[in-house]
Design a protein around this motif. Structure first.
Motif, PDB file in Angstrom:
ATOM      1  N   THR A  40       0.802  -1.008   0.038  1.00 20.11           N
ATOM      2  CA  THR A  40       0.158   0.095   0.055  1.00 20.11           C
ATOM      3  C   THR A  40       0.912   1.331  -0.262  1.00 20.11           C
ATOM      4  O   THR A  40       1.757   1.493   0.807  1.00 20.11           O
ATOM      5  CB  THR A  40      -0.821   0.020   1.315  1.00 20.11           C
ATOM      6  OG1 THR A  40      -1.696  -1.100   1.290  1.00 20.11           O
ATOM      7  CG2 THR A  40      -1.902   1.160   1.302  1.00 20.11           C
ATOM      8  N   CYS A  41       0.476   2.208  -0.920  1.00 21.62           N
ATOM      9  CA  CYS A  41       1.398   3.523  -1.110  1.00 21.62           C
ATOM     10  C   CYS A  41       1.168   4.214   0.033  1.00 21.62           C
ATOM     11  O   CYS A  41      -0.216   4.595   0.445  1.00 21.62           O
ATOM     12  CB  CYS A  41       1.034   4.127  -2.433  1.00 21.62           C
ATOM     13  SG  CYS A  41       1.688   5.689  -2.700  1.00 21.62           S
ATOM     14  N   CYS A  44      -0.713   7.842  -1.470  1.00 22.17           N
ATOM     15  CA  CYS A  44      -2.224   8.001  -1.940  1.00 22.17           C
ATOM     16  C   CYS A  44      -2.903   6.658  -1.688  1.00 22.17           C
ATOM     17  O   CYS A  44      -4.091   6.658  -1.953  1.00 22.17           O
ATOM     18  CB  CYS A  44      -1.927   7.985  -3.453  1.00 22.17           C
ATOM     19  SG  CYS A  44      -1.369   6.586  -4.201  1.00 22.17           S
ATOM     20  N   GLN A  47      -3.239   0.318  -3.895  1.00 15.49           N
ATOM     21  CA  GLN A  47      -2.584  -0.841  -3.610  1.00 15.49           C
ATOM     22  C   GLN A  47      -2.118  -1.517  -4.745  1.00 15.49           C
ATOM     23  O   GLN A  47      -2.557  -1.400  -5.709  1.00 15.49           O
ATOM     24  CB  GLN A  47      -3.696  -1.938  -2.805  1.00 15.49           C
ATOM     25  CG  GLN A  47      -4.414  -1.363  -1.426  1.00 15.49           C
ATOM     26  CD  GLN A  47      -5.297  -2.233  -0.979  1.00 15.49           C
ATOM     27  OE1 GLN A  47      -6.211  -2.590  -1.746  1.00 15.49           O
ATOM     28  NE2 GLN A  47      -5.227  -2.490   0.555  1.00 15.49           N
ATOM     29  N   PHE A  54       5.043  -1.419  -7.224  1.00 15.30           N
ATOM     30  CA  PHE A  54       5.228  -0.338  -6.286  1.00 15.30           C
ATOM     31  C   PHE A  54       6.067   0.706  -6.240  1.00 15.30           C
ATOM     32  O   PHE A  54       5.728   1.969  -6.383  1.00 15.30           O
ATOM     33  CB  PHE A  54       5.153  -0.937  -4.874  1.00 15.30           C
ATOM     34  CG  PHE A  54       4.937  -0.080  -3.382  1.00 15.30           C
ATOM     35  CD1 PHE A  54       4.405   0.930  -3.888  1.00 15.30           C
ATOM     36  CD2 PHE A  54       5.590  -0.482  -2.406  1.00 15.30           C
ATOM     37  CE1 PHE A  54       4.224   2.035  -2.537  1.00 15.30           C
ATOM     38  CE2 PHE A  54       5.186   0.213  -1.191  1.00 15.30           C
ATOM     39  CZ  PHE A  54       4.774   1.578  -1.323  1.00 15.30           C
ATOM     40  N   LYS A  55       7.172   0.307  -6.709  1.00 17.06           N
ATOM     41  CA  LYS A  55       8.457   1.224  -6.899  1.00 17.06           C
ATOM     42  C   LYS A  55       8.080   1.876  -8.223  1.00 17.06           C
ATOM     43  O   LYS A  55       8.377   3.204  -8.205  1.00 17.06           O
ATOM     44  CB  LYS A  55       9.881   0.343  -7.125  1.00 17.06           C
ATOM     45  CG  LYS A  55      10.585   1.184  -7.064  1.00 17.06           C
ATOM     46  CD  LYS A  55      12.349   0.696  -7.080  1.00 17.06           C
ATOM     47  CE  LYS A  55      13.294   1.756  -7.085  1.00 17.06           C
ATOM     48  NZ  LYS A  55      14.437   1.089  -7.150  1.00 17.06           N
ATOM     49  N   HIS A  57       5.167   2.632  -9.515  1.00 14.65           N
ATOM     50  CA  HIS A  57       4.190   3.527  -8.945  1.00 14.65           C
ATOM     51  C   HIS A  57       4.691   4.824  -8.260  1.00 14.65           C
ATOM     52  O   HIS A  57       4.330   6.079  -8.702  1.00 14.65           O
ATOM     53  CB  HIS A  57       3.153   2.959  -8.206  1.00 14.65           C
ATOM     54  CG  HIS A  57       2.336   3.678  -7.551  1.00 14.65           C
ATOM     55  ND1 HIS A  57       1.380   4.383  -7.899  1.00 14.65           N
ATOM     56  CD2 HIS A  57       2.327   4.162  -6.097  1.00 14.65           C
ATOM     57  CE1 HIS A  57       0.832   5.150  -6.867  1.00 14.65           C
ATOM     58  NE2 HIS A  57       1.313   5.126  -5.929  1.00 14.65           N
ATOM     59  N   PHE A  58       5.547   4.425  -7.331  1.00 16.11           N
ATOM     60  CA  PHE A  58       6.118   5.549  -6.513  1.00 16.11           C
ATOM     61  C   PHE A  58       6.934   6.584  -7.297  1.00 16.11           C
ATOM     62  O   PHE A  58       6.945   7.610  -7.140  1.00 16.11           O
ATOM     63  CB  PHE A  58       6.901   5.035  -5.377  1.00 16.11           C
ATOM     64  CG  PHE A  58       6.811   5.913  -4.130  1.00 16.11           C
ATOM     65  CD1 PHE A  58       5.874   5.495  -3.067  1.00 16.11           C
ATOM     66  CD2 PHE A  58       7.789   6.681  -3.632  1.00 16.11           C
ATOM     67  CE1 PHE A  58       5.598   6.236  -2.171  1.00 16.11           C
ATOM     68  CE2 PHE A  58       7.611   7.453  -2.671  1.00 16.11           C
ATOM     69  CZ  PHE A  58       6.660   7.265  -1.768  1.00 16.11           C
ATOM     70  N   HIS A  62       4.952   9.892  -7.558  1.00 13.53           N
ATOM     71  CA  HIS A  62       5.237  10.776  -6.137  1.00 13.53           C
ATOM     72  C   HIS A  62       6.854  11.017  -6.509  1.00 13.53           C
ATOM     73  O   HIS A  62       7.624  10.640  -5.584  1.00 13.53           O
ATOM     74  CB  HIS A  62       4.880  10.116  -5.184  1.00 13.53           C
ATOM     75  CG  HIS A  62       3.585   9.548  -5.004  1.00 13.53           C
ATOM     76  ND1 HIS A  62       2.568  10.295  -4.886  1.00 13.53           N
ATOM     77  CD2 HIS A  62       3.090   8.070  -4.767  1.00 13.53           C
ATOM     78  CE1 HIS A  62       1.452   9.454  -4.661  1.00 13.53           C
ATOM     79  NE2 HIS A  62       1.840   8.185  -4.817  1.00 13.53           N
TER      80      HIS A  62
END
Length: 76
Positions: A40-41, A44, A47, A54-55, A57-58, A62
């Motif tokens: 989970t970020c 924001c 998930q 995840f990386k 996305h981040f 962001h």
């Protein structure tokens, strides 16, 4: 009409059998997909299923926020 009563009994038996099979199965795609989302970020709250996603996305969503420590070693 001897078969009429047997037909009704057979249908009831089959309905009961189908209900038990459905209950034994116990899951659907929605719950399985939800269980797979383990990351989970923190910014924001979205998930992701794995650290690589995840990386990515981040880094894309962001870029100004520093990378969390659990994502430093992950290769995207």
């Amino acid at each position: 009409m001897a078969r009429g009563h047997q037909k009704i009994q057979s249908q009831q038996k089959n309905a009961k059998k189908q209900a038990e099979a459905k209950k034994a199965k116990g899951h659907d795609q929605k719950t399985a997909a939800k269980a797979a989302l383990v990351f989970t970020c923190g910014v924001c709250k979205s998930q992701m299923p794995d650290p690589k996603t995840f990386k990515q996305h981040f880094e894309s969503k962001h870029p100004k926020v520093p990378l969390p420590p659990e994502l430093v070693d992950v290769e995207a």
